[in-house]
Design a protein around this motif. Structure first.
Motif, PDB file in Angstrom:
ATOM      1  N   ARG A  58       2.921  -3.476   4.979  1.00  0.00           N
ATOM      2  CA  ARG A  58       2.995  -2.058   5.382  1.00  0.00           C
ATOM      3  C   ARG A  58       4.312  -1.842   6.093  1.00  0.00           C
ATOM      4  NH1 ARG A  58      -2.396  -0.125   6.683  1.00  0.00           N
ATOM      5  NH2 ARG A  58      -3.552  -0.800   4.840  1.00  0.00           N
ATOM      6  N   THR A  80      -0.805   1.578  -1.447  1.00  0.00           N
ATOM      7  CA  THR A  80      -1.374   2.613  -0.573  1.00  0.00           C
ATOM      8  C   THR A  80      -0.779   2.590   0.824  1.00  0.00           C
ATOM      9  OG1 THR A  80      -3.388   3.361   0.553  1.00  0.00           O
ATOM     10  CG2 THR A  80      -3.338   1.058  -0.061  1.00  0.00           C
ATOM     11  N   SER A 113      -2.623   3.845   3.144  1.00  0.00           N
ATOM     12  CA  SER A 113      -3.881   3.727   3.880  1.00  0.00           C
ATOM     13  C   SER A 113      -3.924   4.663   5.085  1.00  0.00           C
ATOM     14  CB  SER A 113      -4.122   2.276   4.271  1.00  0.00           C
ATOM     15  OG  SER A 113      -5.474   2.133   4.598  1.00  0.00           O
ATOM     16  N   HIS A 114      -4.111   4.106   6.317  1.00  0.00           N
ATOM     17  CA  HIS A 114      -4.230   5.018   7.458  1.00  0.00           C
ATOM     18  C   HIS A 114      -2.864   5.375   8.043  1.00  0.00           C
ATOM     19  CE1 HIS A 114      -3.618   1.317   9.893  1.00  0.00           C
ATOM     20  NE2 HIS A 114      -3.186   2.163  10.803  1.00  0.00           N
ATOM     21  N   ASP A 128      -2.753   5.338  -4.271  1.00  0.00           N
ATOM     22  CA  ASP A 128      -3.249   6.569  -3.668  1.00  0.00           C
ATOM     23  C   ASP A 128      -2.214   7.672  -3.888  1.00  0.00           C
ATOM     24  OD1 ASP A 128      -1.260   6.304  -1.774  1.00  0.00           O
ATOM     25  OD2 ASP A 128      -2.609   5.833  -0.115  1.00  0.00           O
ATOM     26  N   THR A 157      -8.743   2.919  -2.471  1.00  0.00           N
ATOM     27  CA  THR A 157      -8.612   1.448  -2.407  1.00  0.00           C
ATOM     28  C   THR A 157      -9.933   0.762  -2.789  1.00  0.00           C
ATOM     29  OG1 THR A 157      -6.866   1.576  -0.775  1.00  0.00           O
ATOM     30  CG2 THR A 157      -8.109  -0.478  -0.833  1.00  0.00           C
ATOM     31  N   ASP A 176      -6.832   6.350   2.351  1.00  0.00           N
ATOM     32  CA  ASP A 176      -7.199   5.743   1.068  1.00  0.00           C
ATOM     33  C   ASP A 176      -8.706   5.560   0.943  1.00  0.00           C
ATOM     34  OD1 ASP A 176      -7.336   3.713   2.924  1.00  0.00           O
ATOM     35  OD2 ASP A 176      -6.606   2.165   1.572  1.00  0.00           O
ATOM     36  N   ASP A 190     -11.090   4.060   2.683  1.00  0.00           N
ATOM     37  CA  ASP A 190     -11.886   2.842   2.905  1.00  0.00           C
ATOM     38  C   ASP A 190     -12.521   2.833   4.288  1.00  0.00           C
ATOM     39  OD1 ASP A 190      -9.618   2.223   4.368  1.00  0.00           O
ATOM     40  OD2 ASP A 190      -9.031   0.503   3.134  1.00  0.00           O
ATOM     41  N   HIS A 249     -14.464   0.752   9.145  1.00  0.00           N
ATOM     42  CA  HIS A 249     -14.180  -0.005   7.930  1.00  0.00           C
ATOM     43  C   HIS A 249     -15.263  -1.062   7.750  1.00  0.00           C
ATOM     44  CE1 HIS A 249     -10.497  -1.485   5.448  1.00  0.00           C
ATOM     45  NE2 HIS A 249     -11.587  -1.371   4.728  1.00  0.00           N
TER      46      HIS A 249
END
Ligand code: G16
Length: 539
Positions: free
Chosen positions: A29, A62, A64-65, A128, A157, A276, A278, A372
């Motif tokens: 990331r 992705t 993600s967060h 994503d 994801t 994403d 999850d 999660h």
């Protein structure tokens, strides 16, 4: 291996000079502009892993967060799990290799892992809403090593994890298509909610904040499959607003307030996904307008108590375990152990650690406080429950049938906001629980999470499932002294594996104390671990 082609194509995905990255909590990331070479190289690595395991491997691109400017990539192993730790090391080595060393590193990995280079390779790719160009670089990496691939395009994801799991189990887990995913989950959900005696509007509607991410697209595609049992109203659906900005599960959990862009009436049930999809957290406003967060810990409690009740009805005594991390609220651990009499285990942050531990039980429920998680059922349990659903009589058979459907509703490959949402909605409807009753299971200890910027977060190392800092010297002693000043208190620090920050967690008997403690611990980190920029400010 066509080394010439690799060198040629690698130069088109050149690594920025001096850039060092690490395969962290959930893959790589960082800022999207620094990730092109990593994507290409993860395409290469996925091919080697596929050849070695003789299985389909997944690559998910992705953010993600993380904020919109960031992005990331993670590899998915044959059973839909996160990449094995030894291959995480290879991933880090390959991502950081200078151009001239690429060939050597690839050969080293192949030799160390006894990869048969003649073996076919198959890679599936998902992304994503933030990542189209980067996923093309993954495809470049796969093809230059001669791998076959299927590009699913836009997926959450956990949907990609599901596809990998389905493909490697010959379809036994489900069909490896997006319709297959929608149908499997929705069928189980509709079957379950048919059994619910409470089916008024209160149980049927839910407001969902989609973090301006992929969850909105996928939930829109899916909602008509399950609308018989639940109607969802989507917010932060990406039509305006930035990904994960002032909304989404990470924002709601860490700021302990509702997302922007969602109007909440008192006692309405609401939830947030992350970018994403999850992670999921629930919340509501009470009649006095106070915000109540229902995080991953309370989700795990709801799920494990429901599973335990079903097992009692069926007359099965199976071993259920709950897996948490250091972020789990002290009240949740106490409730699970002392009231529910369920064994609780603590692992390091990162679902890869929780998932692994949860596999040790007949039924393993794992959730991080950030929402999660999922539940895992051993193959023997699944078979036993299937048989019971056919053989047992009346009431017992009904409970076994419910359990069979709940098993189908979980995404056992990975934590999945859509699947978890449907599980939670089904349980609330079946038990006739309102969101307030669910929340009232126990009272969270007030807590606070903060982030501190340091020059190099690797100076902090931890032990005891990240609850104790080993380095830098003096930090843990400082934390111990601060914790002693407050009642029912606890605090820890750890370097994030997805952001360039050190995370600080504190809990205590009042919000004021938790806030003070978190601030004081942040100052200790700033002083002892090389803080940069502005000193942490109170409040
Ligand atoms: C990822 C991991 C989670 C982890 C989170 C934060 O979430 O999958 O297991 O809790 O990062 O990790 P850290 O504190 O190390 O930054 P996501 O939703 O971004 O994939």
């Amino acid at each position: 291996m066509d080394l010439g082609a690799i060198t040629k194509y690698s130069a088109l995905h050149a690594k920025p000079n001096g850039l060092i990255l690490q395969y962290g909590t959930a893959g790589f990331r960082t800022k999207a502009e620094h990730l092109d070479h990593v994507m290409f190289r993860m395409g290469l690595l996925a091919v080697l892993r596929s050849k070695q395991t003789k299985s389909t491997i997944g690559v998910m691109v992705t953010a993600s967060h993380n904020p919109e400017e960031d992005n990331g990539v993670k590899l998915v192993d044959p059973l839909g799990e996160m990449l094995a730790p030894s291959w995480e090391e290879h991933a880090t080595c390959l991502a950081n290799a200078e151009e001239q060393d690429m060939q050597r590193v690839l050969i080293d990995i192949s030799e160390k892992e006894a990869v048969n280079l003649q073996q076919d390779a198959f890679v599936v790719i998902g992304r994503d809403t933030s990542s189209e160009k980067l996923s093309q670089s993954v495809i470049d990496g796969v093809t230059v090593l001669g791998g076959q691939f299927h590009d699913y395009g836009l997926l959450t994801t956990p949907q990609l994890h599901y596809m990998v799991y389905c493909r490697n189990t010959g379809g036994r887990y489900g069909k490896a298509t997006i319709e297959g995913y929608y149908q499997k989950l929705s069928k189980a959900f509709v079957e379950l909610t048919k059994q619910a005696s409470c089916s008024g509007d209160e149980y049927r509607s839910l407001k969902v904040d989609c973090a301006n991410g992929i969850g909105a697209l996928k939930l829109r595609e899916m909602e008509h499959y399950f609308s018989q049992g639940l109607s969802v109203q989507l917010f932060n659906d990406g039509s305006k607003g930035k990904l994960n900005h002032l909304c989404g599960a990470d924002f709601v959990k860490s700021h302990q307030k509702p997302p922007q862009g969602m109007e909440i009436k008192s006692n309405e049930r609401c939830c947030s996904f992350d970018g994403d999809a999850d992670r999921i957290v629930y919340y509501y406003h009470d009649a006095d307008g106070h915000f109540h967060l229902i995080d991953g810990d309370k989700i795990a409690t709801l799920i494990s108590s429901f599973l335990k009740e079903l097992l009692v009805e069926i007359g099965e005594s199976l071993n259920i375990g709950v897996v948490q991390t250091a972020y789990a609220n002290g009240s949740s651990t106490r409730y699970l152990e002392e009231v529910m009499k369920v064994p609780v285990y603590c692992t390091k942050t990162g679902v890869k650690h929780l998932h692994h531990k949860a596999q040790e039980f007949d039924i393993g429920v794992y959730f991080e406080a950030n929402g999660h998680g999922t539940a895992l059922f051993s193959t023997a349990v699944e078979m036993k429950i299937k048989q019971s659903a056919e053989q047992l009589e009346d009431k017992k058979r009904k409970a076994a049938k419910m359990l069979e459907n709940i098993i189908d509703l979980f995404n056992q490959a990975a934590g999945d906001a859509i699947s978890d949402m449907l599980v939670i909605e089904a349980i609330l409807a079946l038990k006739g629980l309102t969101v307030q009753q669910w929340d009232a299971l126990y009272t969270d200890l007030p807590n606070r999470q903060l982030k501190v910027q340091v020059a190099d977060r690797r100076v902090i190392s931890t032990t005891d499932a990240e609850r104790q800092a080993v380095t830098p010297p003096g930090l843990q002693e400082a934390i111990n002294d601060l914790v002693k000043k407050y009642k029912l208190s606890r605090a820890f620090v750890r370097p994030s594996g997805t952001e360039d920050v050190v995370r600080v967690y504190a809990e205590a008997d009042s919000q004021e104390s938790a806030d003070h403690l978190a601030h004081e611990v942040s100052l200790a980190v700033f002083q002892l671990a090389g803080g940069i920029g502005e000193r942490p400010q109170p409040g």
